[in-house]
Scaffold this motif. Structure first.
Motif, mmCIF file in Angstrom:
data_model
loop_
_atom_site.group_PDB
_atom_site.id
_atom_site.type_symbol
_atom_site.label_atom_id
_atom_site.label_comp_id
_atom_site.label_asym_id
_atom_site.label_seq_id
_atom_site.Cartn_x
_atom_site.Cartn_y
_atom_site.Cartn_z
ATOM 1 N N VAL A 169 4.207 -1.635 37.928
ATOM 2 C CA VAL A 169 5.514 -2.164 37.537
ATOM 3 C C VAL A 169 5.322 -3.078 36.324
ATOM 4 O O VAL A 169 4.507 -4.003 36.362
ATOM 5 C CB VAL A 169 6.184 -2.966 38.671
ATOM 6 N N GLU A 200 9.922 -2.009 45.407
ATOM 7 C CA GLU A 200 9.438 -2.881 44.341
ATOM 8 C C GLU A 200 10.614 -3.321 43.472
ATOM 9 O O GLU A 200 11.687 -2.710 43.479
ATOM 10 C CB GLU A 200 8.397 -2.155 43.488
ATOM 11 N N SER A 205 5.984 -7.621 39.801
ATOM 12 C CA SER A 205 5.282 -6.941 38.714
ATOM 13 C C SER A 205 3.834 -6.647 39.089
ATOM 14 O O SER A 205 3.134 -7.494 39.645
ATOM 15 C CB SER A 205 5.324 -7.810 37.455
ATOM 16 N N THR A 231 14.877 4.598 40.909
ATOM 17 C CA THR A 231 14.832 3.299 40.234
ATOM 18 C C THR A 231 16.204 3.011 39.651
ATOM 19 O O THR A 231 16.926 3.927 39.238
ATOM 20 C CB THR A 231 13.783 3.273 39.099
ATOM 21 N N THR A 239 12.953 -2.651 33.147
ATOM 22 C CA THR A 239 11.734 -2.631 33.965
ATOM 23 C C THR A 239 11.287 -1.181 34.084
ATOM 24 O O THR A 239 12.105 -0.279 34.287
ATOM 25 C CB THR A 239 11.984 -3.209 35.367
ATOM 26 N N PHE A 241 8.843 1.555 36.128
ATOM 27 C CA PHE A 241 8.149 1.823 37.394
ATOM 28 C C PHE A 241 7.350 3.113 37.225
ATOM 29 O O PHE A 241 7.917 4.152 36.846
ATOM 30 C CB PHE A 241 9.148 1.975 38.539
#
Length: 254
Positions: A169, A200, A205, A231, A239, A241
């Motif tokens: 992440v 997550e 992270s 996600t 962010t 993933f």
């Protein structure tokens, strides 16, 4: 006097012997109950438990019905010799063309989820799954969602189902507020949840590849189910993933 008594005794014995074998000799009408008949009825031959019904010969549990010979579950009726089966097709994402045997719904079709693009070096080259990585402002929306999944059929008599792999992440968010999320779940093919695997977000992270291992508690033996990755990113500060080198192994009786 003693001699006379002996003579009488001998005469009596002789007469007794003659009465025991009337018709004795060849062609006699009926043999007496002599030793020959005794051979047929002697308990030591016909009914002797040590010959005909002796439990140690005919019905001895150690010979005829001994569970260790005839019905021993470890020999005759052994129920299972377990085997393992990999359920995922293209589990490391490395088959060509990219994305083979996975279903993906990317935020932008110009940027496939399974990719060799930069971001993080693939755990098993050349490809990885890169999800998220956009902010809503990049597409003029408030939030963005990536979806990746594969349907698998779990063998009947499965006693153990384990998912392993790696994830990472990387985020541009700051602080401890959750804005972007990444989830791995096992669901029914109609979308009904079965069991959560991984959750997550931008506050968890993991810049380097991190091992994932999950043993499923829910029994899905003999069913077709879906392993799903999703996600969602909010409007700003993307962010990313990442997922790679997956394996979904069932232990089951053939």
């Amino acid at each position: 006097m003693k001699a006379a008594l002996a003579a009488v005794a001998l005469a009596a014995c002789a007469q007794g012997s003659a009465k025991l074998v009337p018709g004795d000799g060849p062609g006699g009408p009926i043999d007496a109950p002599d030793a020959t008949l005794a051979e047929h009825v002697d308990a030591h031959e016909f009914h002797d438990a040590h010959v005909f019904m002796d439990a140690h010969v005919f019905m001895d549990a150690h010979v005829f019905m001994d569970a260790h010979v005839f019905m021993d579950a470890h020999v005759f009726m052994d129920a299972c010799v377990p085997q393992t089966t990999e359920l995922l097709a293209n589990p490391a994402f490395d088959l060509t063309p990219m994305g083979t045997l996975w279903t993906a719904q990317p935020i932008d079709a110009s940027f496939p989820i399974i990719t060799a693009d930069n971001g993080i070096v693939a755990h098993s080259a050349p490809y990885k799954a890169w999800m998220g990585g956009w902010a809503g402002t990049d597409k003029g929306v408030n939030s963005l969602t990536d979806l990746l999944y594969q349907d698998v059929t779990v063998p009947a008599n499965t006693t153990h189902l384990v998912l392993t792999g790696y994830y990472a992440v990387a985020t541009a968010e700051t602080g401890t507020t959750v804005f972007d999320t990444g989830n791995v779940d096992l669901i029914e093919t109609n979308g009904t949840p079965i069991e959560a695997v991984l959750a997550e977000n931008n506050t968890t992270s993991a810049a380097n590849w991190t091992a994932l291992s999950h043993t499923f508690a829910t029994n899905v033996s003999g069913r077709t189910v879906r392993l799903r990755f999703t996600t969602t990113n909010d409007i700003t500060n993307p962010t990313s993933f990442y997922f790679d080198t997956l394996s979904l192994v069932a232990t089951h009786c053939p």
